[in-house]
Write a protein that holds these residues in place. Structure first.
Motif: not given
Length: 259
Positions: A57-85
């Motif tokens: 969202d911070r990145f998007h705030s730098f470009l308020p006039g752009a038509c299409r601002v998006k983000c890709i997270s590659d292998s960054g969805f680190f989980i808390r791993a609840e219920h995993l020993r």
């Protein structure tokens, strides 16, 4: 993420990643023409994938006039791993130390810190639903790195984890069973996210960590007959919704390619 004024006198460490991010974006805008961009995409891998989520969202705030601002997270969805020993404690302690060391609490999303401890707001599962900018999650539900740091240290009775985490063929039946438990936990974590139509998903079952900077991008990996490149393109240009999750492979797949 950090912006610590005081420099550590013993290590001379400057914890100012937030300033660096701002300076880089401003440089791109002022001297490279990004201020006139109609399309912009912030991409990061692994720790950079987590940073992409937290800065989207911070990145998007730098470009308020752009038509299409998006983000890709590659292998960054680190989980808390609840219920995993043991994994939940390992992951939470790891993130707690990072948040404290870099003094990040004040920079984490308030929508999360108002209801959860700061270290829990470093986990994507607790902040992704609050991100307003369209976000694409590219990940494995057998994330090799997370399995290595979460599971192996918490299985003291299982020998040979170094070999197993390096090469699937070296895993024992019990080790594979534990790894499959990680997939179950990962998918359950993913299911807890809100159903945001602007979010893209490409969740493979490869025993891998990092995809974009390897040859996977060139078409060696597909889900529902779409390569990563095709899936991202369809999502970014809004040709179709993309929510591809491999739920067919209950065991990790060896998808190794040449870096």
């Amino acid at each position: 993420m950090a912006d610590v004024e005081v420099v550590n006198p013993e290590t001379n460490l400057h914890l100012r990643g937030r300033r660096i991010f701002t300076s880089v974006i401003e440089e791109l805008m002022c001297t490279q023409g990004m201020s006139n961009a109609e399309n912009a995409l912030l991409v990061g891998t692994s720790a950079g994938g987590l940073a992409t989520i937290l800065n989207c969202d911070r990145f998007h705030s730098f470009l308020p006039g752009a038509c299409r601002v998006k983000c890709i997270s590659d292998s960054g969805f680190f989980i808390r791993a609840e219920h995993l020993r043991g994994a939940q404690d390992t992951a939470t302690d790891y993130f707690r130390k990072a948040v404290l060391f870099h003094e990040l609490a004040q920079f984490l999303p308030e929508s999360c810190t108002q209801r959860l401890a700061p270290e829990l707001c470093f986990f994507p599962e607790n902040v992704v639903s609050d991100i307003r900018t369209p976000l694409f999650l590219l990940n494995s539900d057998f994330d090799k790195y997370q399995i290595t740091i979460y599971i192996a240290p918490n299985s003291p009775n299982e020998m040979g984890w170094n070999n197993c985490t390096s090469m699937l063929s070296s895993c024992t039946g019990n080790q594979l069973s534990i790894i499959m438990d990680f997939q179950t936990t990962f998918l359950k974590t993913l299911e807890k996210l809100d159903d945001n139509p602007s979010r893209g998903l490409f969740i493979t079952s490869c025993y891998e960590h990092d995809f974009i900077y390897k040859q996977y991008w060139q078409g060696t990996l597909t889900l529902q007959n779409k390569t990563i490149q095709q899936a991202v393109s369809d999502w970014y240009f809004e040709r179709s919704s993309v929510a591809l999750v491999d739920t067919q492979n209950l065991s990790p797949i060896n998808c190794s390619v040449t870096v």
